[in-house]
Design a protein around this motif. Structure first.
Motif, PDB file in Angstrom:
ATOM      1  N   GLY A  48       0.959  -1.252   0.011  1.00 12.68           N
ATOM      2  CA  GLY A  48       0.076  -0.062   0.140  1.00 12.68           C
ATOM      3  C   GLY A  48       0.744   1.437  -0.187  1.00 12.68           C
ATOM      4  O   GLY A  48       2.149   1.135  -0.090  1.00 12.68           O
ATOM      5  N   GLY A 134      -8.207   9.919   2.948  1.00  8.80           N
ATOM      6  CA  GLY A 134      -8.981   8.586   2.321  1.00  8.80           C
ATOM      7  C   GLY A 134     -10.317   9.051   1.770  1.00  8.80           C
ATOM      8  O   GLY A 134     -10.880   9.951   1.962  1.00  8.80           O
ATOM      9  N   TYR A 187     -10.411  -6.066   6.548  1.00  8.82           N
ATOM     10  CA  TYR A 187      -9.555  -6.185   5.374  1.00  8.82           C
ATOM     11  C   TYR A 187      -8.403  -5.347   5.631  1.00  8.82           C
ATOM     12  O   TYR A 187      -8.222  -4.677   6.987  1.00  8.82           O
ATOM     13  CB  TYR A 187     -10.171  -5.044   4.225  1.00  8.82           C
ATOM     14  CG  TYR A 187     -11.135  -5.918   3.615  1.00  8.82           C
ATOM     15  CD1 TYR A 187     -11.105  -7.016   2.817  1.00  8.82           C
ATOM     16  CD2 TYR A 187     -12.510  -5.342   3.848  1.00  8.82           C
ATOM     17  CE1 TYR A 187     -12.197  -7.834   2.080  1.00  8.82           C
ATOM     18  CE2 TYR A 187     -13.904  -6.192   3.063  1.00  8.82           C
ATOM     19  CZ  TYR A 187     -13.613  -7.452   2.484  1.00  8.82           C
ATOM     20  OH  TYR A 187     -14.849  -7.884   1.996  1.00  8.82           O
ATOM     21  N   ASN A 190      -5.562  -1.221   1.547  1.00  2.66           N
ATOM     22  CA  ASN A 190      -6.102  -0.844   0.354  1.00  2.66           C
ATOM     23  C   ASN A 190      -6.136  -1.896  -0.800  1.00  2.66           C
ATOM     24  O   ASN A 190      -7.248  -2.380  -1.285  1.00  2.66           O
ATOM     25  CB  ASN A 190      -5.343   0.403  -0.456  1.00  2.66           C
ATOM     26  CG  ASN A 190      -5.739   1.573   0.220  1.00  2.66           C
ATOM     27  OD1 ASN A 190      -5.524   2.723  -0.477  1.00  2.66           O
ATOM     28  ND2 ASN A 190      -6.264   1.722   1.401  1.00  2.66           N
ATOM     29  N   GLN A 193      -8.832  -4.556   0.098  1.00  4.80           N
ATOM     30  CA  GLN A 193     -10.039  -4.069  -0.358  1.00  4.80           C
ATOM     31  C   GLN A 193     -10.398  -3.667  -1.796  1.00  4.80           C
ATOM     32  O   GLN A 193     -11.638  -4.271  -2.227  1.00  4.80           O
ATOM     33  CB  GLN A 193     -10.514  -2.800   0.547  1.00  4.80           C
ATOM     34  CG  GLN A 193     -10.487  -2.680   1.915  1.00  4.80           C
ATOM     35  CD  GLN A 193     -10.730  -1.377   2.499  1.00  4.80           C
ATOM     36  OE1 GLN A 193     -11.529  -0.767   2.082  1.00  4.80           O
ATOM     37  NE2 GLN A 193      -9.634  -0.775   3.216  1.00  4.80           N
ATOM     38  N   GLY A 194      -9.503  -3.364  -2.572  1.00  4.55           N
ATOM     39  CA  GLY A 194      -9.658  -3.466  -3.957  1.00  4.55           C
ATOM     40  C   GLY A 194      -9.745  -4.766  -4.452  1.00  4.55           C
ATOM     41  O   GLY A 194     -10.706  -4.815  -5.302  1.00  4.55           O
ATOM     42  N   SER A 205     -15.382   0.914  -0.967  1.00  8.63           N
ATOM     43  CA  SER A 205     -14.591   1.066   0.176  1.00  8.63           C
ATOM     44  C   SER A 205     -14.756   2.360   0.813  1.00  8.63           C
ATOM     45  O   SER A 205     -14.971   3.255   0.296  1.00  8.63           O
ATOM     46  CB  SER A 205     -13.008   0.743  -0.388  1.00  8.63           C
ATOM     47  OG  SER A 205     -12.210   1.495   0.665  1.00  8.63           O
ATOM     48  N   SER A 207     -12.274   3.997   2.479  1.00  8.74           N
ATOM     49  CA  SER A 207     -10.952   4.897   2.795  1.00  8.74           C
ATOM     50  C   SER A 207     -10.064   4.335   1.722  1.00  8.74           C
ATOM     51  O   SER A 207      -9.067   3.769   2.279  1.00  8.74           O
ATOM     52  CB  SER A 207     -10.562   4.867   4.261  1.00  8.74           C
ATOM     53  OG  SER A 207      -9.370   5.582   4.245  1.00  8.74           O
ATOM     54  N   LEU A 208     -10.175   4.447   0.406  1.00  8.73           N
ATOM     55  CA  LEU A 208      -8.963   4.190  -0.378  1.00  8.73           C
ATOM     56  C   LEU A 208      -8.130   5.369  -0.593  1.00  8.73           C
ATOM     57  O   LEU A 208      -8.698   6.334  -0.653  1.00  8.73           O
ATOM     58  CB  LEU A 208      -9.560   3.717  -1.831  1.00  8.73           C
ATOM     59  CG  LEU A 208     -10.260   2.156  -1.719  1.00  8.73           C
ATOM     60  CD1 LEU A 208     -10.612   1.862  -3.164  1.00  8.73           C
ATOM     61  CD2 LEU A 208      -9.351   1.165  -1.233  1.00  8.73           C
ATOM     62  N   SER A 209      -6.734   5.328  -0.753  1.00  2.22           N
ATOM     63  CA  SER A 209      -5.766   6.252  -0.970  1.00  2.22           C
ATOM     64  C   SER A 209      -6.142   6.671  -2.375  1.00  2.22           C
ATOM     65  O   SER A 209      -6.318   5.697  -3.288  1.00  2.22           O
ATOM     66  CB  SER A 209      -4.577   6.000  -0.687  1.00  2.22           C
ATOM     67  OG  SER A 209      -3.983   5.236  -1.507  1.00  2.22           O
ATOM     68  N   TYR A 212      -3.523   4.601  -4.625  1.00  2.00           N
ATOM     69  CA  TYR A 212      -4.148   3.367  -5.127  1.00  2.00           C
ATOM     70  C   TYR A 212      -4.963   3.351  -6.048  1.00  2.00           C
ATOM     71  O   TYR A 212      -4.832   2.594  -7.061  1.00  2.00           O
ATOM     72  CB  TYR A 212      -4.701   2.606  -3.722  1.00  2.00           C
ATOM     73  CG  TYR A 212      -5.280   1.285  -4.174  1.00  2.00           C
ATOM     74  CD1 TYR A 212      -4.407   0.140  -4.281  1.00  2.00           C
ATOM     75  CD2 TYR A 212      -6.420   0.915  -4.344  1.00  2.00           C
ATOM     76  CE1 TYR A 212      -4.777  -1.284  -4.589  1.00  2.00           C
ATOM     77  CE2 TYR A 212      -7.083  -0.244  -4.541  1.00  2.00           C
ATOM     78  CZ  TYR A 212      -6.096  -1.331  -4.670  1.00  2.00           C
ATOM     79  OH  TYR A 212      -6.529  -2.843  -4.991  1.00  2.00           O
ATOM     80  N   ILE A 213      -5.999   4.098  -5.878  1.00  2.00           N
ATOM     81  CA  ILE A 213      -7.092   4.400  -7.238  1.00  2.00           C
ATOM     82  C   ILE A 213      -6.472   4.615  -8.295  1.00  2.00           C
ATOM     83  O   ILE A 213      -6.760   4.156  -9.274  1.00  2.00           O
ATOM     84  CB  ILE A 213      -8.058   5.558  -6.578  1.00  2.00           C
ATOM     85  CG1 ILE A 213      -8.838   4.983  -5.377  1.00  2.00           C
ATOM     86  CG2 ILE A 213      -8.841   5.865  -7.713  1.00  2.00           C
ATOM     87  CD1 ILE A 213      -9.679   6.167  -4.800  1.00  2.00           C
TER      88      ILE A 213
END
Length: 342
Positions: A48, A134, A187, A190, A193-194, A205, A207-209, A212-213
């Motif tokens: 992550g 997030g 989880y 990131n 969860q992805g 999700s 709180s994805l960064s 990462y997205i």
């Protein structure tokens, strides 16, 4: 432009710090780090953004320290990052040879938890790479387009542990903002969860960064919608996405959500145990600031898509101390969303 302003400030600050060191005769222990190996404990699993940030710093920070010590990153996930804080506070030698980076929610836990353990305001803050916002996201085929619709229709959202940023934020939004998030906890980060989103286990999700997205090109491909931003300010790349504080009307309730979101200002910050000798603290802080201004470091950060919004160790010390002085009324209300705290 946003990043450039911070870098110019960092370079200027480096010059001031170096000038001050020269006037005082330099560090009293210039050779302490020669031949040393410094551990960087990472309060998150591999893969992550926090892991990438720690490994980036491990490659560059030693070059800015006399003696060029080696840096060894070690993953130590657990308790939404609290494990690293407590280890640094209670176990690690307080000599400046062990530092760490952990999840912002771990500091929120410490603001709210009156039990024994690491005290963030007493620890040695070295510097911050960037704030960490997030983002609550869902697939575009999920029948929820925004927060208003999340008040009308349930949606399953991934989260880490019960004290993690996603779970705490969505619990508060459900109670104070009327949303119907079905929070699926457990989880590891990131990436976990992805994958769960792609397997259809969850619809989104909490709180994805951004890194990462962006690494998956989900925005460019139009695969996701943003529901909220866990931060105190909107993000310049997606300025139409509201912060969580904007989703709450009542001022007393807003103060609770603001405290939760304020942990994002801690961001990707590096911290050491309390009691590190002052001369070694200054060596680490000056090296961190010099690293931020180094072109090779900035190039590597850009390759990893890690944005820079740096703050000095002294600035972080003030920020954390201020958070620890939150009013008892707000603390008591916020504890309702972090089960198990005393």
């Amino acid at each position: 432009m946003h990043q450039r302003v911070f870098i110019v400030a960092a370079v200027a600050l480096t010059g001031m710090l170096n000038g001050a060191a020269a006037q005082s005769g330099g560090s009293a222990a210039p050779d302490f780090y020669r031949g040393k190996t410094i551990s960087i404990l990472i309060g998150a699993p591999p893969g992550g953004g926090f892991d990438l940030a720690a490994r980036l710093v491990a490659r560059h920070l030693g070059r800015q320290i006399a003696g060029q010590p080696a840096f060894i990153p070690q993953n130590m996930p657990g308790a939404s990052g609290v494990r690293v804080i407590d280890y640094l506070f209670n176990v690690a030698p307080h000599d400046g040879a062990t530092i760490g980076i952990t999840l912002p929610s771990s500091y929120l836990s410490k603001v709210l938890d009156s039990s024994e353990g690491g005290k963030p305001h007493q620890m040695t803050w070295i510097g911050r790479l960037a704030a960490f916002r997030g983002y609550g996201v869902v697939w575009t085929d999920v029948p929820v387009k925004n927060f208003a619709e999340a008040r009308e229709r349930a949606v399953s959202m991934g989260a880490e542990g019960p004290t993690g940023l996603a779970a705490v934020t969505m619990s508060a939004l459900n109670a104070l903002g009327g949303s119907k998030f079905n929070i699926v906890k457990g989880y590891s980060g990131n990436a976990d969860q992805g994958l769960a989103m792609q397997r259809g286990e969850i619809q989104g999700s909490g709180s994805l960064s951004w890194e990462y997205i962006d690494s998956l090109d989900w925005v460019k491909q139009g695969k996701i919608r943003f529901i909220f931003n866990i931060g105190l300010s909107r993000y310049h790349r997606i300025p139409d996405v509201p912060t969580v504080t904007e989703l709450i009307d009542n001022e007393d309730d807003k103060a609770v959500v603001r405290l939760i979101a304020s942990s994002t200002e801690i961001g990707r910050a590096f911290v050491g145990p309390p009691g590190i000798p002052q001369d070694r603290t200054e060596i680490l802080r000056q090296a961190f600031t010099a690293m931020i201004g180094n072109q090779e470091f900035r190039d590597d950060a850009e390759k990893l898509k890690l944005e820079l919004e740096p703050q000095t160790g002294a600035e972080m010390q003030k920020l954390v101390t201020s958070a620890m002085n939150t009013s008892q009324k707000v603390i008591d209300r916020t504890r309702d969303f972090m089960p198990g705290l005393k």
